[in-house]
Enzyme design. Structure first.
Site: not given
Length: 414
Positions: A312, A314, A349
């Site tokens: 995904n 991330h 992040c």
């Protein structure tokens, strides 16, 4: 005489007929089960094969004859009728038996017949109702300086078990743990909170079993629990619980659980908790509260690598744990082991983020043996100040270090 009688019991010899009896052929025949066998022809064929393989030797100064001439002369000579001449050609039978045994021996050497150790077998899966179980062997590259598996190793095993649970239930869509209905709506799961209690650490070669199950959490959340135990002794190694929310793939905002998704996952809910007394204490916004006995440590300039990203795009939640512990003093790792960790995930992040890891160490208590237990509070944030993860860890003294020597530690070492 006895040998002849015994042989005749297994190879009966037909009664000899008069030479001029009607129907008698020129060659001797042996009737075996109603099948007439030309013994002379069988012997001639066998001799031809033997002579073809073995060259003639010129002995006594006489010229050697060819195989064809020798066979012709022998076939023309009358063969005396004896019991042994009426037996089958044993050389052919012996060659066939030898060929069979050689082939069997060759195949036997190709088979790994030695028993395998349980920890060397392939990972086993099992789906029993609403609880999913998977076994893992602790590999040599998964242990650290203490000769035991690291917390990151066990967290990765928990994540792998969760994904295999979804896959075995037939609910794995094209996303990372997303169901088919979630994939249609560009939704995926993100962990919001997690608590882990470690009772002992497995060693290299140990086989551990992990049970995992899911249940509902509030109106728009899901809960997943794990119980990790030693497959040989049955002793508990680790217990963990977590809370999950849905996020939209494009907007990166939390979303409600659609009714179609709830219908997919509800049949697999199992109302059971791995940790009865959860740590619900709030974590501070900044590490440390200014107490005199608290010591602060900071590690700056942490950046995600490409391998830290999942499907995904991330950062994987296990990587956050490694960053949190980056700022902990090395003396804690040398003399203490992680007993528990509470994680509160605030935001994700990106691959271009630059982070800071803050750790505040508190002296929690001292037992009767003079050994100190430490409590740490952690903060992982962007350089801009936005919080990524907040955490609390508890550390207990190691009974022995890697060399087997007792190493109690006092608070004065910090």
């Amino acid at each position: 005489m006895a040998a002849s009688v015994a042989s005749s019991a297994f190879f009966p010899v037909p009664a000899s007929a008069p030479k001029n009896a009607p129907g008698r052929s020129k060659d001797n025949n042996l009737d075996m089960g109603g099948v007439a066998v030309n013994v002379g022809a069988v012997r001639s064929s066998a001799r031809a094969r033997v002579h073809a393989a073995v060259p003639k030797v010129n002995s006594g100064g006489k010229a050697a004859v060819t195989d064809g001439e020798d066979d012709a002369s022998r076939s023309s000579a009358p063969t005396p009728t004896t019991f042994y001449n009426q037996l089958p050609d044993w050389s052919v039978l012996l060659a066939a038996i030898t060929t069979i045994f050689l082939a069997a021996e060759r195949q036997w050497t190709l088979v790994d017949w030695k028993p395998k150790r349980p920890d060397m077998l392939i990972d086993t899966f099992g789906f029993n109702g609403q609880v999913f179980r998977q076994d893992f062997s602790i590999r040599s590259y998964e242990i650290g300086a203490d000769r035991t598996a690291s917390i990151e190793t066990m967290m990765n095993h928990l994540q792998e078990t969760a994904l295999n649970h979804v896959k075995s239930a037939g609910l794995l869509g094209d996303g990372f743990g997303s169901t088919p209905e979630m994939s249609k709506r560009n939704l995926f799961w993100v962990v919001s909170q997690m608590q882990v209690l470690v009772e002992q650490y497995p060693c290299w070669g140990d086989t551990v079993g992990i049970d995992t199950w899911v249940s509902g959490h509030g109106k728009n959340g899901m809960r997943r629990d794990w119980h990790l135990h030693d497959r040989n002794t049955g002793q508990t190694i680790l217990r963990a619980t977590s809370k999950w929310a849905m996020m939209h793939k494009h907007t990166r905002k939390l979303a409600r659980i659609p009714d179609e998704v709830r219908t997919e996952i509800a049949p697999y809910f199992f109302e059971r908790t791995a940790i009865a007394d959860e740590d619900s204490r709030k974590l501070p916004k900044l590490p440390g509260s200014g107490e005199a006995r608290a010591r602060k440590y900071v590690r700056r300039g942490l950046t995600p690598r490409w391998s830290d990203l999942d499907l995904n795009q991330h950062v994987n939640n296990v990587r956050y744990i490694g960053w949190i512990l980056e700022s902990a003093p090395i003396s804690i790792f040398e003399n203490h082991e992680l007993a528990s960790i509470v994680l509160d995930y605030k935001r994700e992040c990106s691959k271009d983020s630059v982070l800071q890891s803050h750790t505040t160490v508190f002296t929690d208590c001292t037992d009767g043996l003079g050994e100190t237990t430490f409590q740490c509070e952690h903060l992982l944030c962007l350089e801009s100040g936005h919080t990524i993860v907040k955490a609390r860890t508890m550390w207990r003294p190691k009974t022995t270090n890697a060399m087997g020597i007792l190493t109690p530690v006092s608070a004065g070492k910090f």
